[in-house]
Design a protein around this motif. Structure first.
Motif, short mmCIF file in Angstrom:
data_model
loop_
_atom_site.label_atom_id
_atom_site.label_comp_id
_atom_site.label_asym_id
_atom_site.label_seq_id
_atom_site.Cartn_x
_atom_site.Cartn_y
_atom_site.Cartn_z
N SER A 143 0.84 -1.20 0.00
CA SER A 143 0.00 0.00 0.00
C SER A 143 0.87 1.25 0.00
O SER A 143 0.66 2.18 -0.79
CB SER A 143 -0.91 0.00 1.23
OG SER A 143 -2.27 -0.06 0.87
N TRP A 144 1.84 1.30 0.91
CA TRP A 144 2.73 2.47 0.99
C TRP A 144 3.48 2.68 -0.32
O TRP A 144 3.80 3.82 -0.69
CB TRP A 144 3.72 2.29 2.14
CG TRP A 144 4.65 3.44 2.31
CD1 TRP A 144 4.45 4.56 3.06
CD2 TRP A 144 5.93 3.62 1.67
NE1 TRP A 144 5.53 5.40 2.95
CE2 TRP A 144 6.45 4.86 2.10
CE3 TRP A 144 6.69 2.84 0.79
CZ2 TRP A 144 7.68 5.34 1.69
CZ3 TRP A 144 7.92 3.33 0.37
CH2 TRP A 144 8.41 4.56 0.82
N PRO B 271 7.46 10.97 0.45
CA PRO B 271 7.79 10.28 1.72
C PRO B 271 6.63 10.33 2.71
O PRO B 271 6.61 11.15 3.63
CB PRO B 271 9.01 11.06 2.23
CG PRO B 271 8.81 12.44 1.68
CD PRO B 271 8.16 12.27 0.33
N SER B 272 5.67 9.46 2.53
CA SER B 272 4.48 9.46 3.37
C SER B 272 4.71 8.70 4.67
O SER B 272 5.29 7.61 4.67
CB SER B 272 3.30 8.84 2.63
OG SER B 272 2.17 8.72 3.48
N PHE B 273 4.26 9.28 5.78
CA PHE B 273 4.31 8.62 7.09
C PHE B 273 2.91 8.58 7.71
O PHE B 273 2.75 8.71 8.92
CB PHE B 273 5.28 9.35 8.01
CG PHE B 273 6.71 9.30 7.55
CD1 PHE B 273 7.48 8.17 7.78
CD2 PHE B 273 7.28 10.36 6.87
CE1 PHE B 273 8.79 8.10 7.36
CE2 PHE B 273 8.59 10.30 6.43
CZ PHE B 273 9.35 9.17 6.68
N SER B 274 1.91 8.37 6.87
CA SER B 274 0.52 8.36 7.33
C SER B 274 -0.01 6.96 7.58
O SER B 274 -1.18 6.79 7.91
CB SER B 274 -0.39 9.05 6.30
OG SER B 274 0.01 10.37 6.06
N THR B 275 0.83 5.94 7.41
CA THR B 275 0.36 4.56 7.48
C THR B 275 -0.38 4.27 8.78
O THR B 275 -1.44 3.63 8.78
CB THR B 275 1.53 3.59 7.32
OG1 THR B 275 2.16 3.83 6.05
CG2 THR B 275 1.06 2.15 7.37
N ILE C 235 -3.12 17.81 1.68
CA ILE C 235 -1.72 17.65 2.07
C ILE C 235 -0.79 17.49 0.87
O ILE C 235 0.39 17.81 0.94
CB ILE C 235 -1.58 16.46 3.03
CG1 ILE C 235 -0.21 16.49 3.70
CG2 ILE C 235 -1.78 15.15 2.31
CD1 ILE C 235 -0.02 15.42 4.74
N LEU C 236 -1.31 17.02 -0.27
CA LEU C 236 -0.45 16.80 -1.43
C LEU C 236 -0.09 18.09 -2.15
O LEU C 236 0.61 18.06 -3.16
CB LEU C 236 -1.13 15.82 -2.40
CG LEU C 236 -1.13 14.37 -1.90
CD1 LEU C 236 -2.06 13.50 -2.74
CD2 LEU C 236 0.29 13.79 -1.91
N TYR D 88 -2.25 8.34 -3.10
CA TYR D 88 -2.39 8.49 -1.66
C TYR D 88 -3.59 7.69 -1.15
O TYR D 88 -3.53 7.07 -0.08
CB TYR D 88 -2.57 9.97 -1.31
CG TYR D 88 -2.38 10.30 0.15
CD1 TYR D 88 -1.13 10.15 0.76
CD2 TYR D 88 -3.43 10.76 0.92
CE1 TYR D 88 -0.95 10.47 2.10
CE2 TYR D 88 -3.26 11.07 2.26
CZ TYR D 88 -2.02 10.93 2.84
OH TYR D 88 -1.85 11.23 4.17
N THR D 89 -4.65 7.66 -1.93
CA THR D 89 -5.82 6.85 -1.55
C THR D 89 -5.49 5.37 -1.58
O THR D 89 -5.89 4.61 -0.69
CB THR D 89 -7.00 7.16 -2.50
OG1 THR D 89 -7.27 8.56 -2.48
CG2 THR D 89 -8.24 6.40 -2.07
N LEU D 90 -4.76 4.94 -2.60
CA LEU D 90 -4.34 3.54 -2.67
C LEU D 90 -3.41 3.18 -1.52
O LEU D 90 -3.41 2.05 -1.04
CB LEU D 90 -3.65 3.27 -4.01
CG LEU D 90 -4.55 3.18 -5.24
CD1 LEU D 90 -3.72 3.10 -6.51
CD2 LEU D 90 -5.49 1.99 -5.14
N SER D 91 -2.61 4.15 -1.07
CA SER D 91 -1.71 3.89 0.05
C SER D 91 -2.47 3.67 1.35
O SER D 91 -1.92 3.13 2.31
CB SER D 91 -0.72 5.05 0.22
OG SER D 91 -1.32 6.17 0.83
N ALA D 92 -3.74 4.10 1.38
CA ALA D 92 -4.58 3.91 2.57
C ALA D 92 -5.49 2.69 2.44
O ALA D 92 -5.93 2.13 3.45
CB ALA D 92 -5.45 5.15 2.79
#
Length: 326
Positions: free
Chosen positions: A50-51, A61-65, A108-109, A212-216
């Motif tokens: 996902s990330w 560099p997302s840290f929202s996991t 945020i993006l 970003y949606t897919l990463s969530a």
């Protein structure tokens, strides 16, 4: 010139299939401890995949996991506490987390680089504080009990393992589809040069929100399933900052921006953690941290991009075999 040993391509997919079959067979071949490790591997593999959409393909560099995982935990738990069946609760939690991620992503993006990284960490703390403060709904700091899954401990562990494996395979299939499609091409263009991608017609805002949606997406599903498995959640564990660091490290360890890399990195890190916990209890964090730092600095492409055939050839030469004459 010899070609590198291909952990990518057809060989990689065959090895992945064998690995999935081995994990799936663990309830029949091993004890509950081993099954728990298999569940952890499948869970973290899904989150690392996902990330990879936002961190690997897009380069943000997302840290929202931890925020997505925690929201999935609470959404699934609250749905089940209100009489919704477990599977439907997991689906509703996934949709809820995706909607939140899309809304947050649109805001945020607009940030880039370390500003985006700081903003994504802020999301984790913000969601944790909201959940902790909304005691009438979430139980606040006291946590929340979740209806337990029916069956013996062995049956429940096997069910959770197969669900986690299904989520992992769904994340893998989605990654494969994105990598081979227009979205993947656009995300790679953004990774290389976002301004240039925008100039040549890539809708960078829409593509980044999609990533970003897919990463969530799968983090929310995993969180909901995890809540059903453990039967109790609280803000500290559900929104752990360690989780939001560990998942990117797994993707980086295996190979960011690749299809198989996140699974390889997640599996390797989970197994290393278990080994050091069992054998070096007091020093496991320091040893594991040192290994991770070494691999990231000296192997920036991840384990997937190693030339394994060359390594095996050198090991063979070191074991006494003589190099061919020129």
């Amino acid at each position: 010139m010899a070609r590198p040993f291909p952990l990518r391509g057809a060989t990689g997919y065959v090895l992945l299939a064998l690995w999935v079959l081995l994990l799936a067979a663990s309830p029949w071949l091993a004890d509950n401890y081993t099954v728990r490790i298999a569940i952890t591997i499948a869970m973290f593999s899904a989150m690392a995949l996902s990330w990879n959409f936002i961190g690997g393909f897009t380069g943000y560099p997302s840290f929202s996991t931890a925020a997505f995982f925690g929201l999935g935990c609470y959404a699934g738990a609250l749905a089940q506490r209100n009489g919704v069946p477990a599977v439907l609760a997991w689906a509703l939690a996934t949709l809820f987390v995706c909607a939140i991620a899309a809304a947050l992503g649109a805001i945020i993006l607009r940030l880039r680089g370390h500003y985006f990284a700081i903003g994504s960490i802020t999301i984790v703390e913000l969601t944790r504080l909201v959940v902790s403060s909304w005691g009438s709904l979430t139980g606040g700091g006291d946590g929340l009990n979740v209806p337990l899954m029916q069956g013996t401990p062995d049956m429940v562990a096997a069910q959770v393992l197969y669900v986690m494996l299904a989520v992992m395979l769904a994340a893998f299939a989605t990654t494969l589809a994105v990598a081979r499609g227009r979205l993947g091409f656009g995300l790679q263009c953004i990774h290389q040069n976002e301004d240039a991608a925008d100039m040549v017609g890539v809708d960078t805002t829409r593509f980044k929100i999609a990533a970003y949606t897919l990463s969530a997406l799968f983090c929310g599903t995993v969180g909901a399933v995890y809540a059903s498995w453990v039967g109790y959640i609280d803000p500290t564990d559900s929104f752990s900052i360690l989780l939001t660091i560990k998942v990117p490290v797994m993707a980086l360890l295996g190979g960011p921006g690749t299809v198989l890399g996140p699974i390889l990195g997640a599996s390797a890190l989970v197994l290393l953690e278990e080994f050091f916990w069992a054998n070096f209890l007091q020093w496991n964090r320091a040893i594991l941290g040192g290994i991770i730092v070494f691999l990231i600095f000296f192997l920036p492409g991840g384990l997937l991009k190693l030339d394994y055939r060359r390594i095996l050839r050198r090991l063979g030469a070191g074991g006494g075999s003589r190099a061919p004459a020129p």
